[in-house]
Each structure stands twice: as structure tokens, then as C-alpha cells.
Scaffold this active site. Structure first.
Site, mmCIF file in Angstrom:
data_model
loop_
_atom_site.group_PDB
_atom_site.id
_atom_site.type_symbol
_atom_site.label_atom_id
_atom_site.label_comp_id
_atom_site.label_asym_id
_atom_site.label_seq_id
_atom_site.Cartn_x
_atom_site.Cartn_y
_atom_site.Cartn_z
ATOM 1 N N LEU A 148 1.222 -1.277 0.575
ATOM 2 C CA LEU A 148 -0.007 0.187 0.120
ATOM 3 C C LEU A 148 1.067 1.299 0.035
ATOM 4 C CD1 LEU A 148 -3.195 -0.067 0.600
ATOM 5 C CD2 LEU A 148 -2.544 0.340 3.436
ATOM 6 N N HIS A 149 0.926 2.040 -0.853
ATOM 7 C CA HIS A 149 1.491 3.416 -1.144
ATOM 8 C C HIS A 149 1.075 4.749 -1.975
ATOM 9 C CE1 HIS A 149 3.367 2.085 -5.189
ATOM 10 N NE2 HIS A 149 3.229 3.064 -5.439
ATOM 11 N N ARG A 150 0.111 4.425 -2.753
ATOM 12 C CA ARG A 150 -0.287 5.206 -3.770
ATOM 13 C C ARG A 150 -1.116 6.326 -2.319
ATOM 14 N NH1 ARG A 150 0.499 4.759 -8.061
ATOM 15 N NH2 ARG A 150 0.943 2.787 -9.353
#
Ligand code: UD1
Length: 353
Positions: free
Chosen positions: A202-204
Site C-alpha cells: 500500500l503506497h499510493r
């Protein structure tokens, strides 16, 4: 012939790996410029080491900042680098701020520009990656597309004459690394106890930067059975700490990002992937592991059409979505045959002739 690659962030290093090899075998004088958008060992150096990428010729030492300042700082430094190396082409990769900075610098210096992984579109105009792709495709003299879908988007935007479908270079790397790691044990955290697990990333910005959305995604992940191995990007760790979101609750086993070969091996050992990463959606499909994408859309629509990826915008719907039946078997290869990098380099050479 001299080609100068500008890279800066993790996915660009994966794409650079097969391209650097192809440059070598085509006798190209290849200059690598690293903007240092990603600078942690686990986000940068480990990829150069594991994937055998030559050490960058130039480091810009830019680091993290707001998008405008980060891109601007890269631009300010690139003029001098391009002047000093005088490349015949500049090659940029994907959709990061480093991509846009490299592209703008090249065209301002009247140096031919090639864009690898051209033509991807999410049609979500709030994503920084979408701005970067659209700008870069329209600046490029040569758009190197990974798929027929991408070629279609380029044609719709009037860019067909300068576009070539070379296939997906990430497939080149994945196929090689899959072969390398398939007989090995997955190095997994002891907490997983040899039990089944899912891999999550998860990084956006759209998922990490809104505290409520981040909290609800983490809550959903932590409640899943089997456990979730969360590979925490520095942005995720930073935002979670800022917003008071605990990344170690429930069934979450949270560790730092994995080096590429270990990531591939972990995905192969997992029962599924939950992600907002572009590359991982494709990797999961190619390793035939079902993927669930926590976003409102995906650029890699082939994975969805073939039944191996489901886009789930609402975190509350995640558990039910993961309960779906196994995807249909397929031998489709929408991302090419693992020889995209060679074709990309040949396309640049042919365009010059
Ligand atoms: C960038 C790309 C994104 C890509 C992603 C892959 C843009 C706009 N986004 O997003 O398309 O999918 O990389 O990882 O270019 N940080 C560290 N150490 C690092 C790198 C970053 O701590 O080595 C922290 C920074 O302090 C910052 C955050 O991570 O707070 C975000 O980094 P940044 O490069 O701005 O964007 P990414 O979210 O990594």
C-alpha cells in the site's frame, strides 16, 4: 550511440535492469542517471545489487519533497548532466516524478526522448502518476508501449505514428527471477508460522494520505484470515505514524519492503495479493496468484479481463471480495514474451537510422 537513462524510484530500477542488459548487448554507450527520489537501501541500492544493474554514472541526490519542489530540483540539475554527457537519446521509464523531470529536461535541450511503458492510462486525473504519464507521452519522440491496450490509448491521443508495442520489460525481469527463485525456500517472517498468508502493499497517495481511508484499509487488512504479510513502503510507515494508524494489529505481519527476488518468491508462496501497486498486479497475474486491487481503477486492465485481478475501491468490501472463487486457468500472455527490453533498444536504434 549514447543513450542516457533517467531513473529515480523503485519501479524504474526493475524496468532498468533488463534494459541495461540489452543496451550492453547492442553495444550502446549507456549512461545511468539516478535522481535519488528513492534513496533508502531497501528502495534503491538493493535493486541494483540483486538485479545486476550497473552502478549509476550520476547521482542527483534530490530526495523527498513536495511534488513540485522534487520535480523542480531534478530539472535544475539535469541541464548540466545532459550537457556534459551529450546523449543521442534520453530514455525515461514509467510514471514517476523522475520520469517527468527527465522528459522535460530532454525536450528543452532538444535531445530525442523515448518513453518506456508509454500509453498506460488510469483516466484518474487526480493521480500524480497519471499527470506524469500523459505529459511524458506527449513530450516523447518515441513511445515504447507495453501492450495493445496502451497502443490504443496512444492512438486515441494522436500519438500512433511515434508509438511501438515492444512488450512489457517488467515481464523480462519477472520471468528471469521466477526461474532463479523457484527452487528456493521463501524467507518469511517467523510470525507466519508456516501458515497460509496473503501479500499486501500500500503506497499510493490516494490510499495513504487520507487518514480515514488509510485507517479503514488497515482495519480491513488486519481482520483478514489468513494473515496478511504487509510490505510497508516508507510512505505508508510515515503516514501511518502521522495519523496514528497501527500497522501491527490483528492478523497483520508488517515488515519492510522486500528485495525483488524475495518479493517474487513470497508472492509465489502466498494465497493472494492485495495491493495498490501497478507492477504487483501484473506480477501476481504472471505468477498465477489472484490479485485484489484497492483502487478505483487499474491501468493493467488485461489482468481484470482475464479474471485474475479484481478492483475493489471500498475497503469494507475487501473481505467479501477475497472470498471469490479461484480465477479461470489461462495461458494468455498479454505482457509479451520476456524479450521486451531488446525490442525497446532496437526501436530506439531503428528510429535513429
Ligand atoms: C513513487 C512514485 C510512484 C511509484 C512509487 C513506487 C511519483 C509521483 N510517485 O511514489 O509512482 O509507484 O514511487 O515506490 O513519483 N521515502 C523514504 N525513503 C525512500 C523513498 C521515499 O523514506 O527511499 C519516503 C519519503 O520521505 C516520502 C515518501 O516516502 O515521504 C514518498 O516518496 P516519493 O518518492 O515522494 O513517492 P512514492 O510514494 O514513493
Amino acid at each position: 550511440m549514447r543513450i542516457l537513462s533517467v531513473v529515480g524510484a523503485r519501479p524504474e530500477f526493475v524496468k532498468l535492469a533488463p534494459v541495461a542488459k540489452a543496451m550492453q548487448s547492442h553495444g550502446i554507450d549507456h549512461v545511468i542517471v539516478h535522481t535519488d527520489q528513492h534513496y533508502d537501501d531497501s528502495m534503491s541500492d538493493v535493486f541494483f545489487r540483486d538485479l545486476g544493474i550497473p552502478v549509476p554514472d550520476v547521482h542527483l541526490a534530490i530526495g523527498s519533497d513536495t511534488h513540485g519542489r522534487q520535480t523542480g530540483a531534478m530539472l535544475a540539475k539535469l541541464d548540466e548532466v545532459l550537457e556534459q554527457h551529450g546523449p543521442d537519446w534520453v530514455l525515461v521509464y514509467g510514471d514517476t516524478n523522475s520520469t517527468t523531470a527527465g522528459a522535460l529536461s530532454a525536450v528543452k535541450m532538444h535531445i530525442p526522448l523515448a518513453h518506456l511503458e508509454a500509453g498506460l492510462r488510469s483516466f484518474n486525473r487526480t493521480m500524480p502518476e497519471e499527470h506524469n504519464r500523459v505529459i511524458t507521452d506527449h513530450l516523447a519522440d518515441l513511445c515504447l508501449a507495453p501492450t495493445e491496450v496502451a497502443m490504443g490509448h496512444l492512438a486515441t491521443e494522436g500519438l500512433a505514428a511515434r508509438s511501438v508495442n515492444v512488450g512489457d520489460v517488467m515481464t523480462d525481469v519477472l520471468l528471469q527471477v521466477r526461474g532463479m527463485v523457484s527452487g528456493t525456500e521463501a524467507a518469511l517472517p517467523a510470525e507466519l508460522n508456516g501458515r497460509p498468508f496473503r501479500v499486501a502493499t500500500l503506497h499510493r497517495a490516494e490510499n495513504t494520505d487520507d487518514p480515514e481511508r488509510l485507517a479503514s484499509i488497515v482495519k480491513a487488512l488486519s481482520g483478514l484470515d489468513p494473515s496478511t504479510l504487509l510490505l510497508a513502503h516508507p510512505r505508508l510507515r510515515a503516514r501511518a505514524a502521522e495519523h496514528g494508524v497501527d500497522l501491527t494489529t490483528g492478523g497483520l505481519v508488517t515488515i519492510d519492503p522486500l528485495p525483488y527476488p524475495q518479493l517474487v518468491r513470497a508472492v509465489m508462496a502466498s494465497v493472494g495479493v492485495v495491493t495498490d501497486s501497478g507492477g504487483l498486479q501484473k506480477e501476481a497475474f504472471q505468477l498465477r496468484v489472484p490479485c485484489t486491487t484497492i483502487r478505483t481503477e487499474t491501468e493493467w486492465t488485461e489482468t481484470v479481463e482475464l479474471g485474475w485481478n479484481l478492483v475493489v475501491p471500498d475497503p469494507a468490501a475487501l473481505a467479501d471480495a477475497l472470498d471469490r472463487p479461484a480465477p479461470p486457468e489461462t495461458d494468455a500472455t498479454p505482457y509479451g514474451d520476456g524479450n521486451a527490453a531488446g525490442r525497446a533498444v532496437e526501436a530506439i536504434v531503428n528510429r535513429t537510422a
